[in-house]
Design a protein around this motif. Structure first.
Motif, PDB file in Angstrom:
ATOM      1  N   CYS A   3       0.844  -1.188   0.000  1.00 60.01           N
ATOM      2  CA  CYS A   3       0.000   0.000   0.000  1.00 60.01           C
ATOM      3  C   CYS A   3       0.888   1.250   0.000  1.00 60.01           C
ATOM      4  N   ILE A   4       0.257   2.429   0.155  1.00 57.03           N
ATOM      5  CA  ILE A   4       1.029   3.669   0.094  1.00 57.03           C
ATOM      6  C   ILE A   4       2.014   3.796   1.249  1.00 57.03           C
ATOM      7  N   TYR A   5       1.763   3.069   2.352  1.00 55.90           N
ATOM      8  CA  TYR A   5       2.637   3.171   3.517  1.00 55.90           C
ATOM      9  C   TYR A   5       3.887   2.305   3.403  1.00 55.90           C
ATOM     10  N   CYS A   6       3.828   1.252   2.640  1.00 53.20           N
ATOM     11  CA  CYS A   6       4.981   0.345   2.535  1.00 53.20           C
ATOM     12  C   CYS A   6       5.514   0.227   1.113  1.00 53.20           C
ATOM     13  N   ALA A   7       5.005   1.067   0.205  1.00 52.74           N
ATOM     14  CA  ALA A   7       5.507   1.039  -1.164  1.00 52.74           C
ATOM     15  C   ALA A   7       6.971   1.465  -1.194  1.00 52.74           C
ATOM     16  N   PRO A   8       7.749   0.978  -2.145  1.00 48.06           N
ATOM     17  CA  PRO A   8       9.174   1.367  -2.225  1.00 48.06           C
ATOM     18  C   PRO A   8       9.323   2.878  -2.374  1.00 48.06           C
ATOM     19  N   LYS A   9      10.356   3.426  -1.727  1.00 47.15           N
ATOM     20  CA  LYS A   9      10.644   4.849  -1.822  1.00 47.15           C
ATOM     21  C   LYS A   9      11.594   5.114  -2.975  1.00 47.15           C
ATOM     22  N   GLU A  10      11.479   6.304  -3.535  1.00 45.00           N
ATOM     23  CA  GLU A  10      12.376   6.698  -4.616  1.00 45.00           C
ATOM     24  C   GLU A  10      13.775   6.990  -4.053  1.00 45.00           C
ATOM     25  N   PRO A  11      14.829   6.840  -4.862  1.00 43.11           N
ATOM     26  CA  PRO A  11      16.201   7.064  -4.362  1.00 43.11           C
ATOM     27  C   PRO A  11      16.479   8.511  -3.967  1.00 43.11           C
ATOM     28  N   PHE A  12      15.605   9.442  -4.367  1.00 37.06           N
ATOM     29  CA  PHE A  12      15.784  10.849  -4.013  1.00 37.06           C
ATOM     30  C   PHE A  12      14.833  11.280  -2.895  1.00 37.06           C
ATOM     31  N   ASP A  13      14.175  10.334  -2.234  1.00 31.48           N
ATOM     32  CA  ASP A  13      13.218  10.652  -1.182  1.00 31.48           C
ATOM     33  C   ASP A  13      13.905  11.417  -0.043  1.00 31.48           C
ATOM     34  N   GLU A  14      13.450  12.652   0.205  1.00 29.63           N
ATOM     35  CA  GLU A  14      14.123  13.521   1.164  1.00 29.63           C
ATOM     36  C   GLU A  14      14.045  12.979   2.590  1.00 29.63           C
ATOM     37  N   GLU A  15      12.907  12.430   2.978  1.00 27.75           N
ATOM     38  CA  GLU A  15      12.768  11.900   4.335  1.00 27.75           C
ATOM     39  C   GLU A  15      13.726  10.743   4.572  1.00 27.75           C
ATOM     40  N   TYR A  16      13.845   9.857   3.582  1.00 26.40           N
ATOM     41  CA  TYR A  16      14.757   8.709   3.731  1.00 26.40           C
ATOM     42  C   TYR A  16      16.205   9.184   3.820  1.00 26.40           C
ATOM     43  N   LEU A  17      16.600  10.094   2.946  1.00 26.67           N
ATOM     44  CA  LEU A  17      17.982  10.578   2.950  1.00 26.67           C
ATOM     45  C   LEU A  17      18.313  11.265   4.273  1.00 26.67           C
ATOM     46  N   LYS A  18      17.376  12.053   4.792  1.00 27.68           N
ATOM     47  CA  LYS A  18      17.609  12.745   6.064  1.00 27.68           C
ATOM     48  C   LYS A  18      17.724  11.756   7.205  1.00 27.68           C
ATOM     49  N   ALA A  19      16.862  10.730   7.218  1.00 27.14           N
ATOM     50  CA  ALA A  19      16.891   9.726   8.281  1.00 27.14           C
ATOM     51  C   ALA A  19      18.185   8.926   8.265  1.00 27.14           C
ATOM     52  N   GLU A  20      18.766   8.728   7.087  1.00 28.83           N
ATOM     53  CA  GLU A  20      19.999   7.960   6.948  1.00 28.83           C
ATOM     54  C   GLU A  20      21.244   8.832   7.067  1.00 28.83           C
TER      55      GLU A  20
END
Length: 570
Positions: A153-170
């Motif tokens: 679903c929208i909550y567990c769908a793969p994130k794009e490699p430029f996703d800002e939230e993911y990059l910030k969290a990592e």
């Protein structure tokens, strides 16, 4: 709004903007205002209808045209479309290097610019990453309302490699260049990239050459400096600590600063989505004059031989490294590069920009065949604990253009500040702006005279792997490194004989040749020239084939050198 003002809507690849202009503004004012508002460094067209015919664009190149004669009214929406393939011609490499080279690091660069006229094939790492989606898989989250086997679903769908939230969290400060391309393409198969140019477009026949004339067609647009959100290389990794230790041996012995070129390969970097890392296998130290306060790089007559040797070993020049180390009274090193002073000086930024320009990044999305550079900068200095450590950087594509085109120069007394040249009768320099908050918190635009060079920097992590890699052998007593004019570090037959004595048995002999500096000496020595007969040896070292190395050692070319060593140095 005043009656003599109109508001226009702008639509471009960077989003939507509003632009306020006098109702009597000229077409050239419209063009320059759009370029500044959207921070454009390339030519562009204006259209009323994005899907209109090719000839339907608004003629903003006319000197006499105004908003009224063009039929542009309050509330109109204009589409800004890049003019693909209309880049300005750069100056010759000799001119740009002579005007922009850093005085502290030497004004002579023997490395010639790899001109964009010849399109090179993309790097292998880019071809690999180009075939990957780069999406980041996620497991089932607490917000998911479906079973584990159901469709995502929208909550567990793969994130794009430029996703800002993911990059910030990592903790990833800059997205990779390949991720940036995915963001630009937005699901399409292609995007058009144009490198920045700060020189007048050659061949304009509508007026006399500068300084007698200039027009909107040939005039480079103003540059507004922006923090670059991506980087072309995401990590610089030294295969093992001995590579840097041997480089620092010169500073430890003399107290003088030192510079070298990094040779290695580009690989996929798994810690960053669609990332690239430069894995460094060797450091080549070119001829240079070194003091405790600076470095002057000299012309290198052997540069082509170094490049040829490295290429046959499967290596390429991936960056440069230099020291800025000063002992303090307690036996540690001083920490003086920080947020309160500077990270890289303006001189070093200019040098990095020139080096990046002479090592362009091949890119199939660029009309010139290249865009940006993967060439990295490594600084060895003192950290907050007063220990020797390494910091990695690139300069932005904007800085590359300013340095390459001779627009950026250092200031005399402030290393943290650069300065944009003013136009002269010999050279036109476009205006360069940067944005800064004033004491009231308002964002103001300033002319870059002077310019804080922090706007030009992109951080690149530097590391060594937990499990060291050894492309070359690390002996107890390494072979002397080239171009070090000091006792015990000279490359000659006496040092070759001493190094040869470390490898006694037949099983040790292959490790004798697994040394970048030894191979370079064998290729360039003139006592018994063997460069033309080393191809099979270099291939064997590259492919780590011990039997092939032993077979080459039995050739008459090496056996002749063995006889010379036995006759004169044993």
């Amino acid at each position: 709004m005043p009656a003599n003002q109109i508001t226009l809507g702008l639509r471009s690849s960077s989003g939507r903007k509003r632009l306020n202009l006098p109702a009597t503004a000229s077409a050239s004012t419209l063009r320059s205002s759009i370029a500044q508002e959207l921070a454009l460094q390339e030519d562009f067209k204006l259209k009323r209808d994005l899907n209109g015919k090719p000839g339907d664009e608004i003629k903003i190149g006319s000197k006499l045209a105004t908003l009224r004669t063009l039929g542009i009214k309050h509330g109109d929406v204009l589409y800004v479309v890049p003019e693909v393939g209309s880049r300005f011609q750069p100056e010759t490499p000799t001119q740009t290097q002579a005007t922009a080279a850093s005085p502290s690091l030497g004004g002579s660069l023997s490395r010639k610019k790899e001109a964009g006229a010849v399109k090179r094939a993309e790097d292998e790492v880019d071809r690999i990453l180009g075939g990957q989606s780069g999406r980041i898989e996620q497991g089932k989250t607490p917000n998911c309302q479906h079973s584990s086997n159901a469709q995502k679903c929208i909550y567990c769908a793969p994130k794009e490699p430029f996703d800002e939230e993911y990059l910030k969290a990592e903790g990833i400060k800059h997205m990779s260049f390949q991720a940036y391309l995915r963001k630009l393409m937005g699901g399409k198969l292609f995007t058009a990239l144009e490198d920045i140019s700060c020189v007048i477009k050659a061949g304009c026949g509508s007026h006399k050459p500068w300084p007698e004339g200039i027009c909107s067609k040939c005039q480079p647009p103003a540059v507004t400096l922006n923090s670059q959100p991506y980087r072309h290389v995401d990590n610089i990794t030294f295969e093992n600590p001995s590579i840097v230790d041997n480089f620092l041996a010169y500073w430890r012995a003399t107290g003088a600063q030192r510079m070298g070129f990094l040779y290695g390969v580009y690989e996929v970097h798994l810690d960053v989505p669609l990332g690239v890392k430069a894995r460094v296998a060797a450091i080549y130290e070119p001829p240079q004059e070194c003091t405790k306060d600076g470095i002057r790089i000299l012309d290198d007559d052997r540069e082509s031989q170094v490049e040829k040797l490295a290429g046959k070993l499967g290596l390429q020049r991936v960056g440069w490294i230099f020291t800025d180390l000063v002992h303090d009274s307690s036996g540690y090193v001083k920490h003086f590069r920080n947020v309160d002073s500077h990270f890289l000086s303006a001189q070093e930024c200019i040098m990095a920009g020139i080096y990046q320009s002479t090592h362009p990044n091949p890119c199939k999305h660029a009309s010139s065949g290249s865009f940006g550079s993967k060439f990295g900068t490594v600084l060895v200095t003192g950290n907050t604990e007063k220990q020797v450590h390494m910091e990695g950087y690139q300069v932005s594509n904007q800085c590359m253009a300013l340095a390459r085109d001779g627009c950026l120069i250092p200031t005399k007394d402030a290393p943290e500040l650069g300065y944009i040249r003013e136009s002269t009768s010999e050279k036109y320099v476009p205006d360069v702006f940067y944005k800064q908050k004033d004491k009231y918190g308002n964002e103001v635009t300033k002319i870059s005279r002077p310019l804080p060079v922090d706007y030009l920097l992109v951080d690149v992590p530097v590391s060594t792997p937990l499990e060291p890699v050894f492309t070359f052998h690390v002996p107890k007593s390494p072979f002397p490194i080239e171009n070090r004019p000091m006792e015990g570090h000279l490359q000659d037959f006496a040092s070759l004989a001493a190094y040869r004595r470390q490898f006694i048995g037949p099983e040790d002999l292959p490790n004798l040749f697994r040394d970048f500096h030894l191979l370079l000496y064998l290729a360039t020595q003139t006592v018994n020239p063997i460069l033309d007969h080393m191809d099979s040896l270099l291939t064997a070292v590259k492919e780590n084939k011990t039997d092939a190395i032993i077979a080459w050692s039995k050739s008459e070319h090496w056996q002749t050198i063995e006889l010379l060593l036995e006759a004169g140095y044993n």
